[in-house]
Motif scaffolding. Sequence first.
Motif, mmCIF file in Angstrom:
data_model
loop_
_atom_site.group_PDB
_atom_site.id
_atom_site.type_symbol
_atom_site.label_atom_id
_atom_site.label_comp_id
_atom_site.label_asym_id
_atom_site.label_seq_id
_atom_site.Cartn_x
_atom_site.Cartn_y
_atom_site.Cartn_z
ATOM 1 N N GLU A 53 78.943 26.168 77.613
ATOM 2 C CA GLU A 53 77.785 26.327 78.268
ATOM 3 C C GLU A 53 77.039 24.947 78.396
ATOM 4 O O GLU A 53 76.964 24.329 79.457
ATOM 5 C CB GLU A 53 76.841 27.289 77.918
ATOM 6 N N TYR A 54 76.327 24.584 77.277
ATOM 7 C CA TYR A 54 75.641 23.457 77.319
ATOM 8 C C TYR A 54 76.120 22.556 76.196
ATOM 9 O O TYR A 54 75.167 21.548 75.882
ATOM 10 C CB TYR A 54 74.131 23.690 77.134
ATOM 11 N N VAL A 55 77.024 22.731 75.584
ATOM 12 C CA VAL A 55 77.678 21.968 74.189
ATOM 13 C C VAL A 55 79.196 21.742 74.575
ATOM 14 O O VAL A 55 79.741 22.400 74.965
ATOM 15 C CB VAL A 55 77.469 22.474 73.022
ATOM 16 N N THR A 56 79.425 20.177 74.162
ATOM 17 C CA THR A 56 80.843 19.644 74.542
ATOM 18 C C THR A 56 81.232 19.515 73.313
ATOM 19 O O THR A 56 80.557 18.447 72.541
ATOM 20 C CB THR A 56 80.745 18.700 75.458
ATOM 21 N N LEU A 57 82.436 19.835 72.791
ATOM 22 C CA LEU A 57 82.992 19.552 71.322
ATOM 23 C C LEU A 57 83.518 18.050 71.547
ATOM 24 O O LEU A 57 84.248 17.756 72.642
ATOM 25 C CB LEU A 57 83.902 20.301 71.051
ATOM 26 N N LEU A 58 83.136 17.068 70.708
ATOM 27 C CA LEU A 58 83.930 15.658 70.812
ATOM 28 C C LEU A 58 84.876 15.746 69.979
ATOM 29 O O LEU A 58 85.053 16.228 68.835
ATOM 30 C CB LEU A 58 82.771 14.849 70.758
ATOM 31 N N ALA A 59 85.792 14.506 70.426
ATOM 32 C CA ALA A 59 86.969 14.238 69.263
ATOM 33 C C ALA A 59 87.386 12.708 69.477
ATOM 34 O O ALA A 59 86.663 11.877 70.218
ATOM 35 C CB ALA A 59 88.174 15.136 69.826
ATOM 36 N N GLY A 60 88.397 12.176 68.733
ATOM 37 C CA GLY A 60 88.689 10.792 68.602
ATOM 38 C C GLY A 60 87.950 10.208 67.346
ATOM 39 O O GLY A 60 87.232 10.837 66.526
ATOM 40 N N THR A 72 87.298 28.966 75.057
ATOM 41 C CA THR A 72 87.061 30.403 74.774
ATOM 42 C C THR A 72 86.636 30.505 73.702
ATOM 43 O O THR A 72 87.206 29.878 72.594
ATOM 44 C CB THR A 72 88.420 31.146 75.031
ATOM 45 N N LEU A 73 85.559 31.306 73.160
ATOM 46 C CA LEU A 73 84.736 31.356 72.162
ATOM 47 C C LEU A 73 85.643 32.380 71.301
ATOM 48 O O LEU A 73 85.929 33.563 71.753
ATOM 49 C CB LEU A 73 83.555 31.712 72.139
ATOM 50 N N SER A 74 85.762 32.249 69.964
ATOM 51 C CA SER A 74 86.419 33.133 69.136
ATOM 52 C C SER A 74 85.656 34.345 68.673
ATOM 53 O O SER A 74 84.362 34.042 68.976
ATOM 54 C CB SER A 74 86.946 32.497 67.677
ATOM 55 N N PRO A 75 86.279 35.345 68.512
ATOM 56 C CA PRO A 75 85.141 36.453 68.013
ATOM 57 C C PRO A 75 84.077 36.205 66.989
ATOM 58 O O PRO A 75 83.099 36.730 67.262
ATOM 59 C CB PRO A 75 86.117 37.620 67.629
ATOM 60 N N GLU A 76 84.371 35.310 66.081
ATOM 61 C CA GLU A 76 83.613 35.025 65.128
ATOM 62 C C GLU A 76 82.587 34.271 65.820
ATOM 63 O O GLU A 76 81.333 34.216 65.214
ATOM 64 C CB GLU A 76 84.126 34.482 63.973
ATOM 65 N N ASP A 91 90.650 20.603 73.502
ATOM 66 C CA ASP A 91 90.692 22.222 72.992
ATOM 67 C C ASP A 91 89.118 22.190 72.753
ATOM 68 O O ASP A 91 88.682 22.209 71.426
ATOM 69 C CB ASP A 91 91.514 22.532 72.032
ATOM 70 N N GLN A 92 88.483 22.772 73.498
ATOM 71 C CA GLN A 92 87.032 23.154 73.304
ATOM 72 C C GLN A 92 86.991 24.299 72.395
ATOM 73 O O GLN A 92 85.501 24.637 72.012
ATOM 74 C CB GLN A 92 86.201 23.336 74.409
#
Length: 348
Positions: free
Chosen positions: A49-56, A4-8, A163-164
């Motif tokens: 949509e077309y972007v995935t946040l990476l972690a690790g 879920t995208l934040s309001p900002e 957590d995207q």
Amino acid sequence: MKSTLSPERTELKERWSEFKVINPKTRIRDAAKELNTTEAELVATGIGEYVTLLAGDFRELMKEIGSLGHVMALTRNDHVVHERKGVYEKISFNNHVGLVLGEDIDLRLFLGDWKFGFAVSENDRHSLQFFNSFGDATHKIYLTEKSNKEAYETLVAKYSAPDQGMSLLIAEKTPKPAESDTVTEIDRAAFQAEWLALKDTHDFFTLLRKYNLTRKQALRNAPEGYAYRITPESMKTVFEAASEEQLPIMVFVSNPNCIQIHTGPINKIFVMGPWLNIMDPEFNLHLRQDAIDEAWVVRKPTEDGVVTGIELIDKEGTMFNQFFGKRKPGIPELPEWPALIEKSVSRL
């Protein structure tokens, strides 16, 4: 997986969409400045949509980049973009300092401030993009038609953040203090003696720190004949001469988090607006000539003889681009390189 995208972020996404309609050719780095945000935050508007946040641990991810096969590595700063195609090979890390020492992809990685990573798949173009704590791009990797798409999807799945929707905590930059070209107190004779006694080009950084000198200050106090200014327009004639002679050169582009190096001949040279370009099949360079505040030819002694380089410095005193003739430790520089410089540049 939460996305879920934040309001900002939603508000920025709308502004970014409107901006792209009005300014379709503006690069995202420049767009971020105009929108008073960061490139990392603009990329993050595509999450879900077309972007995935990476972690690790990005060190572990980078160790697996070779599985992608033939890709395009991109490293840039505010004034120059360096794009090199090839395979990531001989990847190693010592803590957060990494090396990629393939025949084509040659990198020095400083992962201590690789803060954010994204997988971006837009318009059938797939990439891994990394940013520092200030939201500036550190390094990007783009798939080519020869890349292993399945390996890419495997990497994205493996390093995808749980957590995207997490917020990007962007650090605030402190303004860089203005530099002085003049030096008030320095033992100039001692500094020049140590310059002449250098054994390795890398020791030059230690020399600057010892005498508390900026790059410009050091070059202005160089031993006679070891540093001289040239016109910024000289870069075009140097490129054209290297292309005509098919002399292999080394092109270094750096930001605080990565150094990318091309070694080899160059061919197609042309100017478009303020940009001086090298456009070869496996190597592209885009250099903003109007960003060159000072251009210098610099000579440094080493155990293998004198090494001659061209250094480009911006108005803030940052060296952002370097050029050498092809060489390796233990091998003297090509004599054709300083000869090419001498006949191609215009001195100031």
